[in-house]
Design a protein around this motif. Structure first.
Motif, PDB file in Angstrom:
ATOM      1  N   LYS A 293      29.577  -4.054 -15.721  1.00 58.36           N
ATOM      2  CA  LYS A 293      28.824  -4.185 -14.482  1.00 58.36           C
ATOM      3  C   LYS A 293      27.490  -5.172 -14.353  1.00 58.36           C
ATOM      4  CE  LYS A 293      28.252   0.041 -15.069  1.00 58.36           C
ATOM      5  NZ  LYS A 293      28.060   1.467 -14.751  1.00 58.36           N
ATOM      6  N   GLU A 294      27.150  -5.819 -15.497  1.00 56.25           N
ATOM      7  CA  GLU A 294      25.967  -6.895 -15.388  1.00 56.25           C
ATOM      8  C   GLU A 294      26.646  -8.154 -15.289  1.00 56.25           C
ATOM      9  OE1 GLU A 294      23.640  -4.223 -18.873  1.00 56.25           O
ATOM     10  OE2 GLU A 294      24.412  -6.070 -19.343  1.00 56.25           O
ATOM     11  N   LEU A 295      27.730  -8.265 -14.898  1.00 57.06           N
ATOM     12  CA  LEU A 295      28.467  -9.965 -14.644  1.00 57.06           C
ATOM     13  C   LEU A 295      27.720 -10.578 -13.710  1.00 57.06           C
ATOM     14  CD1 LEU A 295      30.393 -11.853 -15.381  1.00 57.06           C
ATOM     15  CD2 LEU A 295      32.259 -10.676 -13.794  1.00 57.06           C
ATOM     16  N   PRO A 296      27.335  -9.939 -12.584  1.00 51.51           N
ATOM     17  CA  PRO A 296      26.719 -10.658 -11.358  1.00 51.51           C
ATOM     18  C   PRO A 296      25.551 -11.393 -11.791  1.00 51.51           C
ATOM     19  CG  PRO A 296      27.544  -8.759 -10.484  1.00 51.51           C
ATOM     20  CD  PRO A 296      27.855  -8.476 -12.050  1.00 51.51           C
TER      21      PRO A 296
ATOM     22  N   MET B   7      33.862 -18.657  -7.255  1.00 48.12           N
ATOM     23  CA  MET B   7      34.634 -17.546  -8.089  1.00 48.12           C
ATOM     24  C   MET B   7      36.274 -17.559  -7.825  1.00 48.12           C
ATOM     25  SD  MET B   7      33.031 -14.118  -9.698  1.00 48.12           S
ATOM     26  CE  MET B   7      33.785 -13.502 -11.379  1.00 48.12           C
ATOM     27  N   ILE B   8      36.968 -17.792  -8.536  1.00 54.33           N
ATOM     28  CA  ILE B   8      38.166 -17.767  -8.081  1.00 54.33           C
ATOM     29  C   ILE B   8      39.151 -16.808  -9.082  1.00 54.33           C
ATOM     30  CG2 ILE B   8      40.753 -19.182  -8.202  1.00 54.33           C
ATOM     31  CD1 ILE B   8      38.484 -20.371  -6.494  1.00 54.33           C
TER      32      ILE B   8
ATOM     33  N   GLY C 279      28.270  -6.871  -5.769  1.00 54.61           N
ATOM     34  CA  GLY C 279      27.130  -7.803  -6.511  1.00 54.61           C
ATOM     35  C   GLY C 279      27.172  -9.125  -6.737  1.00 54.61           C
ATOM     36  N   ILE C 280      28.456  -9.502  -6.971  1.00 55.86           N
ATOM     37  CA  ILE C 280      28.724 -10.980  -7.032  1.00 55.86           C
ATOM     38  C   ILE C 280      28.470 -11.709  -5.626  1.00 55.86           C
ATOM     39  CG2 ILE C 280      30.587 -12.721  -7.111  1.00 55.86           C
ATOM     40  CD1 ILE C 280      31.859 -10.750  -9.258  1.00 55.86           C
TER      41      ILE C 280
ATOM     42  N   ILE D 100      27.334 -16.019  -4.561  1.00 59.64           N
ATOM     43  CA  ILE D 100      28.296 -16.600  -5.120  1.00 59.64           C
ATOM     44  C   ILE D 100      29.613 -16.343  -4.424  1.00 59.64           C
ATOM     45  CG2 ILE D 100      29.989 -16.441  -7.245  1.00 59.64           C
ATOM     46  CD1 ILE D 100      27.446 -15.484  -8.860  1.00 59.64           C
ATOM     47  N   ASP D 101      30.315 -17.452  -3.868  1.00 61.97           N
ATOM     48  CA  ASP D 101      31.627 -17.564  -3.045  1.00 61.97           C
ATOM     49  C   ASP D 101      32.575 -16.876  -3.888  1.00 61.97           C
ATOM     50  OD1 ASP D 101      32.935 -17.815  -0.962  1.00 61.97           O
ATOM     51  OD2 ASP D 101      33.020 -19.837  -0.699  1.00 61.97           O
ATOM     52  N   ARG D 102      33.752 -16.274  -3.176  1.00 59.22           N
ATOM     53  CA  ARG D 102      34.770 -15.733  -3.727  1.00 59.22           C
ATOM     54  C   ARG D 102      35.951 -15.964  -3.009  1.00 59.22           C
ATOM     55  NH1 ARG D 102      35.567 -10.354  -3.556  1.00 59.22           N
ATOM     56  NH2 ARG D 102      33.686  -9.632  -2.316  1.00 59.22           N
TER      57      ARG D 102
END
Length: 403
Positions: free
Chosen positions: A47-50, A59-60, A216-217, A222-224
């Motif tokens: 959960k800390e990734l962002p 991000m793909i 969070g991302i 950060i674009d997804r």
């Protein structure tokens, strides 16, 4: 030149108790190992990734959806025949094959193939379920090639083949779990963002993502975006040859929308791939672009295409060629296939950061990670083994910065 790599150099001790047989209660509570560009390693929770990802990244994700593609049939002799659907043959498009009513043909892996001759076989129904018996699903062997073959399915009830699989099939969980598919696998062996049916294995790096992590991302700027590569049964096949040069990779189809190609073309930040399937899709784009430049059209990417010659084109030139081809042909997405194998010596042209699980010893995925880390995969795996990380599909995760 095709590299000569001894697969035994990519072995490590993996006790059975370190293989995660079931997922954790919460997707994002798994451990997360972070390996920085300088090789330093940190321990986190997923959960800390962002907070770890670089701002301004793209991000793909792979939005393929696992289908319940494992079917058990029975001959009149009593012998059980396991049929594992790989890819559609007639109709050849996934969407049209899933929509087919009454009959369709698929390329399949066939278990106990030697026991199946030319007879029509019927689906096993040990629980005598009425919805299964109403289907009256049967299989006919059209052609055979070793453990694979083309199988024609025939059924009643007028339901599309997607519904037939939903009722009659099971999710094909990895064989190393050493257990039967259970109810929990229907939900948890699938990413939250799975959309396009066609895979026989989950892109397991994505199993950790929750809505909270995705939010969070996005909140970090950060674009997804998503691509789609349908994962084939080849992902389960170990490298059996001593030299990796003798290992065959299976074709996997992928789709990338034109708008996403344009985003990648104009990206100034880092490109983050979720999972090795996303990596293989993104890195295949370069060689598709080369074909567009040199042949005027995209072609499937060969297994050893990255290694047989030098390439002077930039990644921007490759993407421009694909976009030009799509424009000239009035297409809004690229559809092609890849057999690419990524091994030490490979030149990464797209992916800067990789989110991935911990993979089987002596697998092609270990080779991909080794190439990404400049050969430094073993300290990462030693740290994970010493730190109590859980391994393989339902195991813990890592975020790796390319070296």
């Amino acid at each position: 030149m095709i590299p000569s790599i001894k697969i035994e150099d990519y072995n490590y001790p993996l006790p059975d108790e370190r293989i995660a047989k079931y997922p954790l209660a919460e997707r994002d509570s798994s451990k997360l190992l972070c390996c920085r560009k300088d090789g330093s390693i940190e321990d986190h929770i997923f959960k800390e990734l962002p907070g770890i990802l670089p701002e301004g990244s793209l991000m793909i994700f792979n939005d393929t959806k696992v289908v319940p593609a494992r079917l058990i049939f029975q001959r009149e002799s009593g012998a059980h025949i396991e049929i594992f659907c790989l890819e559609p043959v007639d109709p050849c498009e996934y969407a049209t094959s899933f929509a087919a009513a009454g009959t369709c043909s698929w390329k399949c892996v066939i278990g106990n193939a030697k026991r199946w001759k030319d007879d029509v076989i019927s689906l096993c129904n040990p629980e005598d379920r009425k919805d299964v018996s109403d289907m009256d699903l049967r299989a006919v062997l059209i052609s055979r090639d070793g453990q694979t073959g083309v199988v024609r399915f025939e059924w009643k009830s007028g339901n599309p083949f997607s519904k037939v699989l939903e009722i009659c099939g099971t999710v094909p969980i990895p064989p190393y779990l050493n257990r039967k598919t259970e109810a929990i696998d229907t939900e948890r062996y699938q990413t939250l963002y799975a959309r396009t049916r066609g895979s026989v294995a989950a892109p397991t790096a994505g199993l950790h993502f929750t809505d909270a992590v995705l939010d969070g991302i996005s909140s970090k700027g950060i674009d997804r975006e998503t691509v789609c590569l349908h994962v084939g049964a080849g992902t389960f096949f170990p490298v059996k040859s001593e030299d990796v040069a003798d290992h065959p990779m299976h074709r996997e189809p992928f789709v990338v929308k034109k708008a996403i190609l344009e985003k990648i073309r104009n990206l100034s930040g880092s490109l983050v791939a979720v999972g090795t399937t996303s990596v293989r899709t993104l890195e295949s784009l370069y060689y598709v672009g080369v074909d567009c430049i040199e042949k005027g059209r995209p072609e499937d990417v060969g297994q050893w295409a990255p290694y047989v010659r030098e390439y002077a084109y930039s990644r921007e030139e490759a993407l421009d060629a694909i976009l030009r081809y799509l424009d000239e042909n009035g297409l809004d997405e690229l559809k092609v296939g890849t057999r690419i194998i990524i091994v030490p010596g490979f030149t990464y042209r797209f992916v800067d950061v990789l989110v991935t699980n911990f993979h089987q010893p002596e697998s092609t995925l270990i080779l991909l990670v080794s190439a990404f880390l400049g050969g430094g995969w073993r300290p990462v795996y030693d740290h994970a083994l010493a730190g109590g990380y859980r391994f393989l599909s339902y195991g813990d995760s890592s975020v790796l910065f390319r070296r």
